[in-house]
Design a protein around this motif. Structure first.
Motif, mmCIF file in Angstrom:
data_model
loop_
_atom_site.group_PDB
_atom_site.id
_atom_site.type_symbol
_atom_site.label_atom_id
_atom_site.label_comp_id
_atom_site.label_asym_id
_atom_site.label_seq_id
_atom_site.Cartn_x
_atom_site.Cartn_y
_atom_site.Cartn_z
ATOM 1 N N ILE A 188 -25.323 43.666 31.294
ATOM 2 C CA ILE A 188 -25.383 45.132 31.410
ATOM 3 C C ILE A 188 -24.929 45.653 32.765
ATOM 4 N N GLY A 189 -24.727 44.762 33.728
ATOM 5 C CA GLY A 189 -24.269 45.195 35.045
ATOM 6 C C GLY A 189 -25.411 45.559 35.969
ATOM 7 N N GLU A 190 -25.114 45.594 37.254
ATOM 8 C CA GLU A 190 -26.146 45.846 38.264
ATOM 9 C C GLU A 190 -26.758 47.231 38.122
ATOM 10 N N LEU A 191 -25.923 48.237 37.800
ATOM 11 C CA LEU A 191 -26.468 49.584 37.654
ATOM 12 C C LEU A 191 -27.425 49.655 36.467
ATOM 13 N N GLY A 192 -27.038 49.040 35.352
ATOM 14 C CA GLY A 192 -27.925 49.018 34.192
ATOM 15 C C GLY A 192 -29.243 48.353 34.507
ATOM 16 N N LEU A 193 -29.197 47.243 35.246
ATOM 17 C CA LEU A 193 -30.412 46.532 35.610
ATOM 18 C C LEU A 193 -31.270 47.375 36.559
ATOM 19 N N THR A 194 -30.633 48.084 37.473
ATOM 20 C CA THR A 194 -31.368 48.945 38.399
ATOM 21 C C THR A 194 -32.107 50.049 37.652
ATOM 22 N N ILE A 195 -31.450 50.652 36.674
ATOM 23 C CA ILE A 195 -32.096 51.713 35.892
ATOM 24 C C ILE A 195 -33.266 51.145 35.092
ATOM 25 N N MET A 196 -33.111 49.938 34.524
ATOM 26 C CA MET A 196 -34.226 49.307 33.826
ATOM 27 C C MET A 196 -35.404 49.104 34.776
ATOM 28 N N ARG A 197 -35.125 48.655 35.978
ATOM 29 C CA ARG A 197 -36.195 48.437 36.956
ATOM 30 C C ARG A 197 -36.879 49.748 37.316
ATOM 31 N N GLN A 198 -36.109 50.834 37.403
ATOM 32 C CA GLN A 198 -36.694 52.130 37.725
ATOM 33 C C GLN A 198 -37.605 52.616 36.601
ATOM 34 N N ILE A 199 -37.182 52.417 35.361
ATOM 35 C CA ILE A 199 -38.026 52.782 34.218
ATOM 36 C C ILE A 199 -39.320 51.968 34.248
ATOM 37 N N LYS A 200 -39.183 50.673 34.502
ATOM 38 C CA LYS A 200 -40.350 49.793 34.589
ATOM 39 C C LYS A 200 -41.297 50.266 35.692
ATOM 40 N N ALA A 201 -40.761 50.652 36.832
ATOM 41 C CA ALA A 201 -41.589 51.066 37.967
ATOM 42 C C ALA A 201 -42.352 52.352 37.666
ATOM 43 N N ILE A 202 -41.756 53.254 36.893
ATOM 44 C CA ILE A 202 -42.439 54.509 36.548
ATOM 45 C C ILE A 202 -43.597 54.249 35.586
ATOM 46 N N LEU A 203 -43.362 53.427 34.569
ATOM 47 C CA LEU A 203 -44.384 53.173 33.558
ATOM 48 C C LEU A 203 -45.399 52.119 34.007
ATOM 49 N N ASP A 204 -44.994 51.247 34.900
ATOM 50 C CA ASP A 204 -45.844 50.123 35.315
ATOM 51 C C ASP A 204 -45.693 49.913 36.818
ATOM 52 N N PRO A 205 -46.175 50.868 37.626
ATOM 53 C CA PRO A 205 -45.916 50.816 39.071
ATOM 54 C C PRO A 205 -46.488 49.585 39.768
ATOM 55 N N LYS A 206 -47.515 48.975 39.204
ATOM 56 C CA LYS A 206 -48.105 47.790 39.827
ATOM 57 C C LYS A 206 -47.522 46.481 39.265
ATOM 58 N N ASN A 207 -46.570 46.584 38.350
ATOM 59 C CA ASN A 207 -45.944 45.416 37.731
ATOM 60 C C ASN A 207 -46.996 44.480 37.139
ATOM 61 N N LEU A 208 -47.838 45.052 36.274
ATOM 62 C CA LEU A 208 -48.897 44.292 35.635
ATOM 63 C C LEU A 208 -48.602 43.938 34.192
ATOM 64 N N MET A 209 -47.680 44.660 33.541
ATOM 65 C CA MET A 209 -47.422 44.440 32.123
ATOM 66 C C MET A 209 -46.463 43.259 31.927
ATOM 67 N N ASN A 210 -47.034 42.150 31.467
ATOM 68 C CA ASN A 210 -46.270 40.939 31.189
ATOM 69 C C ASN A 210 -45.248 40.626 32.295
ATOM 70 N N PRO A 211 -45.714 40.508 33.525
ATOM 71 C CA PRO A 211 -44.773 40.330 34.643
ATOM 72 C C PRO A 211 -44.002 39.026 34.544
ATOM 73 N N GLY A 212 -42.799 39.028 35.118
ATOM 74 C CA GLY A 212 -41.947 37.846 35.111
ATOM 75 C C GLY A 212 -41.063 37.737 33.894
#
Length: 470
Positions: free
Chosen positions: A443-467
Motif C-alpha cells: 500500500i506504500g508508505e503514505l497508506g501505512l502512515t494513514i493506517m497508523r494515524q487511524i489506529k492512534a485515534i481509536l487506540d491511542p495507548k496501542n492496547l488492541m491486539n498490539p503487534g
C-alpha cells in the motif's frame, strides 16, 4: 516445568511469559468483580490454549483469560484494561492462520465464545445479527427452515464475528462475495470501553451514502481497532437446486484457462476450486477417495433446476474444449458434502503426509495472473480459483529451524511475486504477525502512515491486539 520441558524437546527455549503470568493481583480482582471468578483464569494451560491459532507462529500466551457474557461486561472489562494500560486480545474459535490471537505483549485475552446469541433475524430484509460465539455452521442450522442461508464458507467452523475481523472468504466467494460484501453493521467495543455501532444502532440497510464507511474500516481490522461484539449480516435465498462436480485436467494451464473461460462466459458458478496433482493425491489418501491424481477443478452450480441444467451444459462444453475429463457428479446432499469435505480437509490431508509436522499456509491473490503464481510456487496447491485466490501449503518440521526459515523465505518470495503481478500479499486470513513487512510494499508508505494515524485515534495507548497488522 511441564511447559519448559515440552518446548525444550522441540528445540525451543521457553520465554518467561510462557511460564508465568505477570498480571497484577488487583487487576485480576477487578476483572473477576465484573465477569465473576469462574470466568477469569490465569492458569498456564488455559493461557497456552489461548496463545496460539492454527498458524506456524509460536505460542505467546496472555497473562489472563476472561469470558465475558455480554457487551456490557466487555465494555467494563475493556475499560479496566485501558485504565491499567494492559493489552486486549480477542479470541473465539482460534482457527486463524496468521497468528492473530497470539499475545506477543502479554495482556488479557477476551474469549467471546459464551456470547453466542442470534439477537435479531429479519427474513423480510434478509438480515441477521449474531454475537461472537455464533459460528457459521450454527447460524445455517438455525436458518434451516427459513429458506435463507449465509454462504461465506472459509472451511473451518469459524466465529462469524471473527470472520468479519479477518475479512474471511472461502469457496463461495466467486458468487456470493467475501465478508466485506456481507457485513452490514458491527457493534464494536473500543479500547476505552465505548460501544460503537458502525452503521447506527440496529440499522441493516443494503446501501448508504451517509458519511465514511465505518463498517468497512473494522472488517479486516483483526482486533487492532476494537472488539467486534455483534455483526449484522446479509443473508441469501437458499438455492432450489444444487449440483457439484469434479473434473481432472492434463495441466495447470488447462484447468486455470477453463476457469477463466467459464467466468468470461457469464456462467454464475457458485464455487470453482482448484487442487494440483500433489494435493489431490494427499486428499485421496486422507479422505479415502479415488479421484484422478491430476490438476483438478471442484465446481458447484446453484439455481432453479432449469438454470442449473443450463449452467452444467455450458460449463461441460468449456471443460471439454480445455481437455478436461468428464464430470464426476454429486447431486445428493450427502455426496456433495463428501466431495466438499475432501476440499475442506486439504489442511489435514497435508499434515497427514508427515506426522508430527506443522503447515506453513501461504496465501496470495491476484486475479488475472493466477496461472503465473501457481507455476512459480511449489508444495501443495489449493485455490479459490474463481476469484483468483490460492494457497500454497508447505509441510515442515517445527523443530527444524532451517526448515522454518526456508518456509518463511519462500512465503515472502511468493507474496512479492503476487505484488509484482499487481495482486495482494493476502487474499484472505489477514496480515497478522507474518505479513507485516509486506503491507508497506503493497500500500506504500503514505497508506501505512494513514493506517497508523487511524489506529492512534481509536487506540491511542496501542492496547488492541498490539503487534498485529502494523
Amino acid at each position: 516445568v511441564q511447559t519448559a520441558l515440552r518446548l525444550q524437546t522441540r528445540g525451543l527455549t521457553p520465554s518467561r511469559s510462557q511460564l508465568f503470568s505477570h498480571m497484577p493481583g488487583e487487576l485480576v480482582k477487578a476483572l473477576r468483580a465484573v465477569a465473576g471468578s469462574p470466568n477469569v483464569s490465569t492458569a498456564l494451560a488455559v493461557r497456552e490454549q489461548h496463545g496460539r491459532d492454527e498458524s506456524m507462529h509460536r505460542c505467546s500466551p496472555p497473562d489472563a483469560v476472561v469470558w465475558p457474557q455480554d457487551v456490557e461486561q466487555v465494555s467494563k472489562l475493556a475499560g479496566i484494561c485501558y485504565s491499567h494500560g494492559v493489552p486486549i486480545i480477542p479470541f473465539s474459535t482460534g482457527t486463524g492462520l496468521e497468528g492473530g490471537v497470539t499475545a506477543v505483549r502479554g495482556g488479557v485475552c477476551f474469549n467471546l465464545t459464551r456470547m453466542d446469541r442470534i439477537t435479531a433475524l429479519s427474513t423480510e430484509d434478509f438480515t441477521v445479527a449474531v454475537e461472537p460465539g455464533v459460528t457459521r455452521k450454527a447460524l445455517n442450522s438455525y436458518l434451516r427452515d427459513t429458506g435463507l442461508w449465509f454462504p461465506v464458507d472459509p472451511g473451518a467452523d469459524a466465529s462469524l464475528c471473527g470472520m468479519a475481523a479477518t475479512s474471511a472468504s472461502g469457496t463461495n466467494a466467486v458468487r456470493y462475495g467475501t465478508m466485506r460484501h456481507n457485513v452490514l453493521n458491527l457493534q464494536v467495543v473500543l479500547a476505552d470501553g465505548r460501544v460503537l455501532h458502525t452503521a447506527g444502532r440496529g440499522r441493516h440497510f443494503r446501501k448508504s451514502a451517509a458519511g465514511y464507511n465505518l463498517t468497512g474500516l473494522f472488517v479486516g481490522s483483526e482486533g487492532t481497532l476494537g472488539l467486534i461484539t455483534q455483526a449484522t449480516l446479509r443473508l441469501h435465498g437458499s438455492p432450489e437446486a444444487i449440483v457439484a462436480a469434479v473434473c481432472a485436467f492434463p495441466s495447470v494451464h488447462a484447468a486455470v484457462g477453463c476457469t477463466v473461460q467459464v467466468l468470461q462466459a457469464g456462467i454464475p458458478v457458485a464455487r470453482i476450486e482448484f487442487l494440483d496433482d500433489v494435493m489431490m493425491a494427499a486428499c485421496n489418501r486422507f479422505s479415502g477417495l479415488s479421484y484422478a491424481v491430476s490438476p483438478t477443478l471442484f465446481l458447484e452450480f446453484h439455481g432453479s433446476p432449469g438454470s442449473v441444467e443450463e449452467q452444467v451444459r455450458q460449463a461441460g462444453e468449456i471443460v471439454q474444449l480445455n481437455g478436461g475429463s468428464d464430470f464426476a457428479w454429486a447431486w445428493e446432499l450427502e455426496a456433495r458434502n463428501k466431495l466438499w469435505a475432501a476440499r475442506h480437509n486439504a489442511w489435514y490431508a497435508a499434515l497427514a503426509l508427515r506426522p508430527g509436522s506443522k503447515v506453513g499456509y501461504l496465501t496470495a491473490e491476484s486475479c488475472s495472473p493466477f496461472k503465473q503464481l501457481v507455476c512459480v510456487s511449489s508444495g501443495l496447491i489449493v485455490g479459490h480459483v474463481g476469484d483468483g485466490n490460492f494457497h500454497c501449503i508447505l509441510v515442515f518440521d517445527p523443530a527444524d529451524l532451517d526448515e522454518i526459515q526456508r518456509v518463511k523465505e519462500f512465503a515472502t518470495r511468493l507474496a512479492r511475486q503476487a505484488l509484482a503481478l499487481d495482486g495482494t500479499c493476502t487474499g484472505e486470513h489477514g496480515i497478522g504477525l507474518g505479513k507485516r513487512h509486506l503491507l508497506c510494499e503493497e500500500i506504500g508508505e503514505l497508506g501505512l502512515t494513514i493506517m497508523r494515524q487511524i489506529k492512534a485515534i481509536l487506540d491511542p495507548k496501542n492496547l488492541m491486539n498490539p503487534g498485529k497488522v502494523l
